[in-house]
Design an enzyme around this catalytic site. Sequence first.
Site, PDB file in Angstrom:
ATOM      1  N   SER A   1       0.717  -1.276   0.040  1.00  9.73           N
ATOM      2  CA  SER A   1       0.000   0.038  -0.036  1.00  9.73           C
ATOM      3  C   SER A   1       0.933   1.415  -0.144  1.00  9.73           C
ATOM      4  CB  SER A   1      -0.936   0.074   1.185  1.00  9.73           C
ATOM      5  OG  SER A   1      -0.348   0.262   2.211  1.00  9.73           O
TER       6      SER A   1
ATOM      7  N   LYS B   1      -6.487   4.049   8.471  1.00 12.45           N
ATOM      8  CA  LYS B   1      -5.536   5.052   7.773  1.00 12.45           C
ATOM      9  C   LYS B   1      -5.952   6.469   7.831  1.00 12.45           C
ATOM     10  CE  LYS B   1      -3.093   1.502   5.038  1.00 12.45           C
ATOM     11  NZ  LYS B   1      -3.114   0.889   3.683  1.00 12.45           N
TER      12      LYS B   1
END
Length: 770
Positions: A674, A717
């Site tokens: 990611s 996140k």
Amino acid sequence: MRYKLPIIPLRGVVVFPHIVINFDVGRKKSVMALDEAMANNQEVFLCAQKDPDLDEPGAEDLYTVGTIAKIKQVLKLPGDIVRVMAEGVKRGHIVSITGYDPFIEGEIEGITEVQREKDKEIEALMRSILKNFESYQEYLNQMTPYTVFNLYSIDDPYKFSDTVASNLSIKIEDKQNLLEILDVKERLENILRILSRELDILEMEKKIDDEVKNSIDKVQRDYYLREQLRAIKQELGEEAEDRNEIDEYREKLESLNLHDEVKEKAFKELNRLEKMPYGSPEAPVIRTYLDWILDLPWSVSTEDRLDIQEAKKILDKDHYGLSKVKDRILEFLAVRKLANHMKGPILCFVGPPGVGKTSLGMSIAKAMNRKFVRMSLGGIRDEAEIRGHRRTHVGALPGRIINGLKLAGSNNPVFLLDEIDKLGSDFRGDPASALLEVLDPEQNTNFRDHYLELPFDLSNVLFITTANTIETIPSPLLDRMEVISLPGYTEEEKVQIALRYLLPKQMEANGLRKDQLNFTEGAIRRIINEYTREAGVRSLERTIASVLRKVARKVVEESPENIRVTAQNIETYLGVPRFKYEKMDEMDRVGVVRGLAYTTAGGDTLSIEATIMPGKGSLILTGQLGDVMKESAQAGLSYIRSRSEELGLSNDFYRDIDIHIHVPEGAVPKDGPSAGISMTTAMISALTKKPVSKDIAMTGEITLTGRVLPIGGVKEKVLAAHRAGIKRVILPFENKKDLDDIPASVRKDITFNFVKTIDEVIKLAMVNKK
Ligand code: ADP
């Protein structure tokens, strides 16, 4: 002097001079030899044969040293046996055998012993032998006291030594050896040595004997005492205890409404117990087994409450937020109610520690009015932990499933299996496959524990599992479960949970009343941000508790009116803050990009740095990056090379430079794809010398062609970015749907950009220098 004498070979006997001895003669040749002796001067030569089993010994089978003896008496016994009484006269040896027929005859020479004065040494030897011989005789318990008594009167060391020697129960070789020693002193010494050795052995033998005898005695004594006790009890009209016990078991077993197979097995064991002799070591094993059968809730079940409204109330009362999760639980219960059976997938709560997985399980039990048991699967490697040990094992017991049911006391509890993702497996078997049987509705009606050896119906148990991550759950197990994820809480949620649930709970636990304490929201926020770093609320709860303990002490010691715990004074309770979240950078920089990471403690922001230096075209990656992350950086670089023209770089820009990517902050685990777009952006920024905007954070996987692929952990996140004060977040287009999970309070502070390609990322992130 030599003379011819008939020879009688003796089996297992050595005859000494001075000794009168009785022996039986049966062999034809020996009888003939006797006759010959009787016909002459009654003298024979007696010697031992080396192998007592030989019937016709030849010259080499006889010891040559023997004793010349005088026959005193001969008595014919029935069956051609002759009993002989003879007295040894003196030592002699065979010079040669002169004939074998009709009897053995040989030339014999008398032996003259070494002549010695009876000095003090010999006297001492004799006394010492006498003393030892006395104990020896006591141990053996077979010689007549006469022998010892007789010895006292023997003064002559020659006669003395031979008398003792002939009375020793020792091997024939040793005896023969004594006969062959011609120096009396040496003979006495040898005898003493043999005696003391024999005494040692006898002593040890006796000790061993005694021990064996003692233990047998005790068993026998106990047995007699018990029998007597039983007899006395019967006399008194009291039933013997063990009868009572058997009856008690029988009654209890009858009253339990057991399944036929269980009943049969239990009664079989009971019969074995009844027949067992009292005090048998196996009896307690059977008793334990029967106790287990009696203690298990074979037919005990609680009545379900499947009132969805009520369940909702209970879930809401115990847990803040989690509306999606609660809805899933309520749907699940509704299906149960309609279908009226327990078949169907097993719920699996997945999320970081402290997000309420266990307490949700408890609430479900409360809502359904069921018992609750919990068992941790963490680190279980042995199948026997789940399914028990067979009873042939020493100290065998049922496995944890059966144990849990015993604790629950009903056969339909809510059974929480914690940490299913931490299940191990090794040579002791595969606990996962045992667990599969437990969870599979097709098989678990007949769950067999190794110890019980009986089927237990688990189909009414409501199993719920929990895990931190689904990645390590064995896939056959995962297939049977319905995963409900609890990703962690936002700061706002944590504040609410703390104020509404944790604080009241802990105040009560610490005996504090509302009017004694004012715990401000500001203090809670500082605890959340500076003293704990977690996705759940476990350390938050612990930290609140530790503050409250200090408050409680203050109340007791100083009894102040009202104590205030605020953002300003929290440090007096907890000391210096332990964590600082990385805040936004002060300015836009070249080669520095803010990435977003997913950690077990929720999310975090990561600063990703790239620099260019003279070199040979290599890509250097530091900061303890995982393999996937490294590959993702390589992919990013390949993309940049394929698009060098569009980016305004020369075709061979990489030839004489090295690119170095570094990701600081050792504490955050760094792997996964990611960070792909962040690393690529950092490289482009470093190569083109264009700075990246300081208030942007990004996450997304990159492909070789520059497409941006979706990633996981969006909620965590985004929350991390929010905490860091970031205003804009770039996310992969396909993650758009995940935004629903994010609380509105967070969403309104952040602008989201959903991208499909890295080109869009560059456009959004780069600041064009004026
Ligand atoms: P887990 O099993 O996920 O590790 P726990 O169930 O042990 O977490 O939760 C830890 C503590 O946090 C418990 O005291 C629980 O009641 C509390 N808690 C967690 N989530 C919530 C929530 N949403 N509302 C209220 N309390 C919560």
